[in-house]
Design an enzyme around this catalytic site. Structure first.
Site, mmCIF file in Angstrom:
data_model
loop_
_atom_site.group_PDB
_atom_site.id
_atom_site.type_symbol
_atom_site.label_atom_id
_atom_site.label_comp_id
_atom_site.label_asym_id
_atom_site.label_seq_id
_atom_site.Cartn_x
_atom_site.Cartn_y
_atom_site.Cartn_z
ATOM 1 C CE LYS A 81 -4.246 1.050 -0.089
ATOM 2 N NZ LYS A 81 -5.565 0.316 -0.603
ATOM 3 C CB VAL A 184 -23.529 8.087 -1.421
ATOM 4 C CG1 VAL A 184 -23.852 7.674 0.510
ATOM 5 C CG2 VAL A 184 -22.786 9.326 -0.146
#
Length: 350
Positions: A81, A184
């Site tokens: 990562k 979202v």
């Protein structure tokens, strides 16, 4: 797990690399957890941290998760990562910083393959790719593997949520099932749209309240404040923002039967998986359910298959979740621990 250097999340990582580039202002961490199965693949995120230790800890946790995710997804890739530190909240990464990060990736000689994560875009990957070929998630032609991983992650999470609903709620359909979605963005927003088509009842929340309100208006959903979403009464709680949100305190406040979402590292500590199990809450281990994006960009980098192959592999995510849940039922171990054990066996760390 062997801890080291004062970082509890150090897990015999093969390498933790710190980079600075004074000319561009780049500060970055690349953590390589394992290359046992192949090059360490995992996205790079651009984020503001309270201090550099927070950035290193995030890279350690996320890279370990990528080792497990790639192993569980059946990819011949290890886990790594990248984290690029933003000087302050709201900053945008610059082209010189992206180029400097590309040079950092190149300096590792292919041991780490980067891709898009929080705060990055396809355009970011294109800039990084001017400095290294060890990058994925680039724009591709129609029908090919690759490109923005977000929609593929959302599809895998959607299939996993349906599997969790069947397992935990005995629901053969999502119609009328109440799902509380935290976050979202690309993944959470994509998940919401897919569930809305199935007739699910949705409650949405995001730190950007306007984004949640706009999507709710589009889908006929409800909204609550970002700090309230985990505590509302719902059939399924779906975390799709940042990690470490399932703590002793937040788990005690949950009013749900299932937790299934796309955020990485949802459990603040290993003990939190046991806390969920003790409350009888079915948990879909995050790196199993959210593997769709890395399947897409991993196959792109490896040159294996096309979009149809990506979708076929994503369609197997529910099978892997069922495998974890079945073993959890047999052994009595929390689903999170079972997933870790399976992944460790696959990468030779059992």
């Amino acid at each position: 797990m062997t801890t080291g250097w004062g970082f509890p999340d150090f897990d015999d990582h093969e390498g933790v690399h710190l980079f600075t580039d004074p000319a561009s202002g780049l500060q970055a961490v690349i953590a390589v957890h394992s290359t046992a199965l192949g090059p360490a693949a995992g996205g790079v995120r651009f984020w503001h941290y309270a201090d550099s230790d927070g950035a290193i800890t995030d890279a350690l946790r996320l890279s370990r998760g990528m080792s497990f995710k790639n192993a569980m997804a059946g990819l011949p890739m290890g886990g790594g990562k990248g984290v690029v530190l933003a000087a302050k909240q709201g900053d945008a990464i610059t082209v010189p910083q992206l180029e400097a990060f590309g040079r950092a990736v190149e300096s590792l000689g292919g041991r780490y393959v980067t891709a898009e994560d929080v705060g990055m875009s396809e355009a970011s990957m294109k800039t990084i790719a001017t400095m290294t070929r060890h990058v994925s998630g680039l724009p591709v032609s129609a029908g090919s593997a690759g490109g923005d991983p977000g929609p593929y992650t959302a599809m895998g999470v959607y299939l996993g949520v349906k599997a969790a609903a069947k397992r935990g709620l005995s629901a053969d359909s999502m119609k009328g099932v109440h799902v509380a979605i935290q976050g979202v963005g690309s993944v959470g927003g994509g998940l919401a749209r897919l569930l809305a088509k199935d007739g699910a009842r949705l409650t949405l929340a995001d730190v950007n309240a306007g984004k949640a309100i706009e999507l709710a208006a589009e889908l006929g959903a409800e909204t609550v404040a970002a700090d309230a979403i985990l505590g509302i009464e719902a059939d399924i709680v779906s975390p799709n923002a940042l990690g470490a949100i399932l703590t002793a305190e937040s788990i005690a406040a949950l009013r749900t039967t299932v937790v299934a979402g796309g955020a990485n590292n949802q459990l603040a500590t290993q003990a939190d998986g046991a806390r969920l199990a003790a409350r009888g809450i079915l948990y879909a281990p995050d790196y199993v359910i959210n593997a769709g994006g890395i399947i897409n960009v991993g196959l792109e980098y490896l040159g294996h298959g096309d979009r149809a192959e990506v979708e076929a592999r994503i369609a197997r995510i529910p099978e892997r979740l069922v495998e974890v849940w079945d073993e959890s039922d047999r052994t009595g171990a929390p689903a999170s621990d079972v997933a870790d054990m399976i992944a460790k066996r696959l990468i030779g760390r059992s």
